[in-house]
Write a protein that holds these residues in place. Structure first.
Motif, PDB file in Angstrom:
ATOM      1  N   LEU A  24      44.917  33.045  42.464  1.00  0.00           N
ATOM      2  CA  LEU A  24      46.113  33.886  42.485  1.00  0.00           C
ATOM      3  C   LEU A  24      45.730  35.361  42.380  1.00  0.00           C
ATOM      4  CD1 LEU A  24      49.205  33.970  42.553  1.00  0.00           C
ATOM      5  CD2 LEU A  24      49.177  33.710  40.068  1.00  0.00           C
ATOM      6  N   ALA A  25      44.788  35.671  41.499  1.00  0.00           N
ATOM      7  CA  ALA A  25      44.328  37.055  41.344  1.00  0.00           C
ATOM      8  C   ALA A  25      43.673  37.557  42.632  1.00  0.00           C
ATOM      9  CB  ALA A  25      43.353  37.156  40.179  1.00  0.00           C
ATOM     10  N   GLU A  26      42.869  36.711  43.260  1.00  0.00           N
ATOM     11  CA  GLU A  26      42.199  37.109  44.506  1.00  0.00           C
ATOM     12  C   GLU A  26      43.199  37.358  45.633  1.00  0.00           C
ATOM     13  OE1 GLU A  26      39.123  34.352  45.589  1.00  0.00           O
ATOM     14  OE2 GLU A  26      38.236  34.453  43.589  1.00  0.00           O
ATOM     15  N   ALA A  27      44.278  36.581  45.655  1.00  0.00           N
ATOM     16  CA  ALA A  27      45.278  36.743  46.712  1.00  0.00           C
ATOM     17  C   ALA A  27      45.966  38.104  46.643  1.00  0.00           C
ATOM     18  CB  ALA A  27      46.310  35.620  46.622  1.00  0.00           C
ATOM     19  N   PHE A  28      46.084  38.660  45.435  1.00  0.00           N
ATOM     20  CA  PHE A  28      46.791  39.936  45.264  1.00  0.00           C
ATOM     21  C   PHE A  28      45.836  41.107  45.004  1.00  0.00           C
ATOM     22  CE2 PHE A  28      50.143  36.943  44.812  1.00  0.00           C
ATOM     23  CZ  PHE A  28      51.266  37.601  45.277  1.00  0.00           C
ATOM     24  N   ASP A  29      44.545  40.859  45.019  1.00  0.00           N
ATOM     25  CA  ASP A  29      43.557  41.891  44.703  1.00  0.00           C
ATOM     26  C   ASP A  29      43.549  43.028  45.724  1.00  0.00           C
ATOM     27  OD1 ASP A  29      41.477  42.933  43.085  1.00  0.00           O
ATOM     28  OD2 ASP A  29      40.018  42.270  44.596  1.00  0.00           O
ATOM     29  N   SER A  30      43.890  42.762  46.951  1.00  0.00           N
ATOM     30  CA  SER A  30      43.820  43.808  47.986  1.00  0.00           C
ATOM     31  C   SER A  30      44.925  44.855  47.839  1.00  0.00           C
ATOM     32  CB  SER A  30      43.888  43.174  49.383  1.00  0.00           C
ATOM     33  OG  SER A  30      45.120  42.511  49.546  1.00  0.00           O
ATOM     34  N   PHE A  31      45.930  44.605  46.988  1.00  0.00           N
ATOM     35  CA  PHE A  31      47.046  45.552  46.849  1.00  0.00           C
ATOM     36  C   PHE A  31      46.849  46.529  45.697  1.00  0.00           C
ATOM     37  CE2 PHE A  31      48.685  41.717  48.807  1.00  0.00           C
ATOM     38  CZ  PHE A  31      49.140  42.250  49.993  1.00  0.00           C
ATOM     39  N   GLY A  32      45.917  46.266  44.818  1.00  0.00           N
ATOM     40  CA  GLY A  32      45.669  47.145  43.677  1.00  0.00           C
ATOM     41  C   GLY A  32      44.937  46.387  42.591  1.00  0.00           C
ATOM     42  N   ILE A  33      44.734  47.043  41.479  1.00  0.00           N
ATOM     43  CA  ILE A  33      44.023  46.428  40.370  1.00  0.00           C
ATOM     44  C   ILE A  33      44.908  45.363  39.740  1.00  0.00           C
ATOM     45  CG2 ILE A  33      42.995  46.826  38.104  1.00  0.00           C
ATOM     46  CD1 ILE A  33      42.447  49.708  39.040  1.00  0.00           C
ATOM     47  N   VAL A  34      44.424  44.124  39.739  1.00  0.00           N
ATOM     48  CA  VAL A  34      45.156  43.017  39.129  1.00  0.00           C
ATOM     49  C   VAL A  34      44.752  42.959  37.660  1.00  0.00           C
ATOM     50  CG1 VAL A  34      45.522  40.522  39.112  1.00  0.00           C
ATOM     51  CG2 VAL A  34      45.318  41.739  41.280  1.00  0.00           C
ATOM     52  N   LEU A  35      45.707  43.266  36.780  1.00  0.00           N
ATOM     53  CA  LEU A  35      45.433  43.256  35.344  1.00  0.00           C
ATOM     54  C   LEU A  35      45.408  41.839  34.800  1.00  0.00           C
ATOM     55  CD1 LEU A  35      47.716  46.240  34.336  1.00  0.00           C
ATOM     56  CD2 LEU A  35      45.263  46.261  34.763  1.00  0.00           C
TER      57      LEU A  35
END
Length: 148
Positions: A24-35
């Motif tokens: 899930l974190a990798e899927a959204f990593d391209s949009f910004g820093i995933v906290l």
């Protein structure tokens, strides 16, 4: 643990059944820093549920992620991605007076800031503003150079 102040909290539904927190974190990593990224689990048996939350560092990045990822297919499942909203706080029932009631705090006549006396005249004083938590800071350091 989810943050108390809104930054970029995103709700993601219709995840594949065996999707992990890291995926899930990798899927959204391209949009910004995933906290943080977490797939919800059933408290009774610990089985993964098909929704989760992603905390992205900025509100702007979260909005971009929602626009790009809503309806996107991952492993054959179309994601439903939305900005996570705070749940409405349930109203508490009024407390019964157990003892003597205190009178409201009053400020001295010369202590109000605008000088018109409205707050003091009606028996209420302005509440102090809550403290803001410090913002997230990224420490930047130069990378060591190799000789040669």
């Amino acid at each position: 643990m989810r943050s108390q102040h809104f930054r970029g909290n995103v709700f993601v539904a219709n995840l594949p059944p065996e999707f992990s927190d890291d995926q899930l974190a990798e899927a959204f990593d391209s949009f910004g820093i995933v906290l943080s990224a977490s797939v919800a689990r059933d408290p009774a048996n610990g089985k993964r549920l098909r929704y989760g939350f992603v905390d992205i560092a900025t509100e702007r990045a979260a909005k971009l992620a929602v626009e790009s990822m809503n309806g996107a297919a991952i492993e054959g499942y179309n994601l439903d991605v939305r900005i996570s909203e705070k749940p409405l706080a349930a109203k508490k029932p009024p407390r019964l007076a157990a003892g003597p009631q205190r009178s409201p705090h009053r400020m001295p006549a010369g202590a109000n800031s605008d000088g018109d006396g409205d707050e003091v005249a009606n028996g209420f004083s302005p509440r102090p503003q809550p403290r803001r938590q410090p913002s997230f800071q990224v420490e930047r350091r130069p990378l060591p150079r190799r000789p040669g």
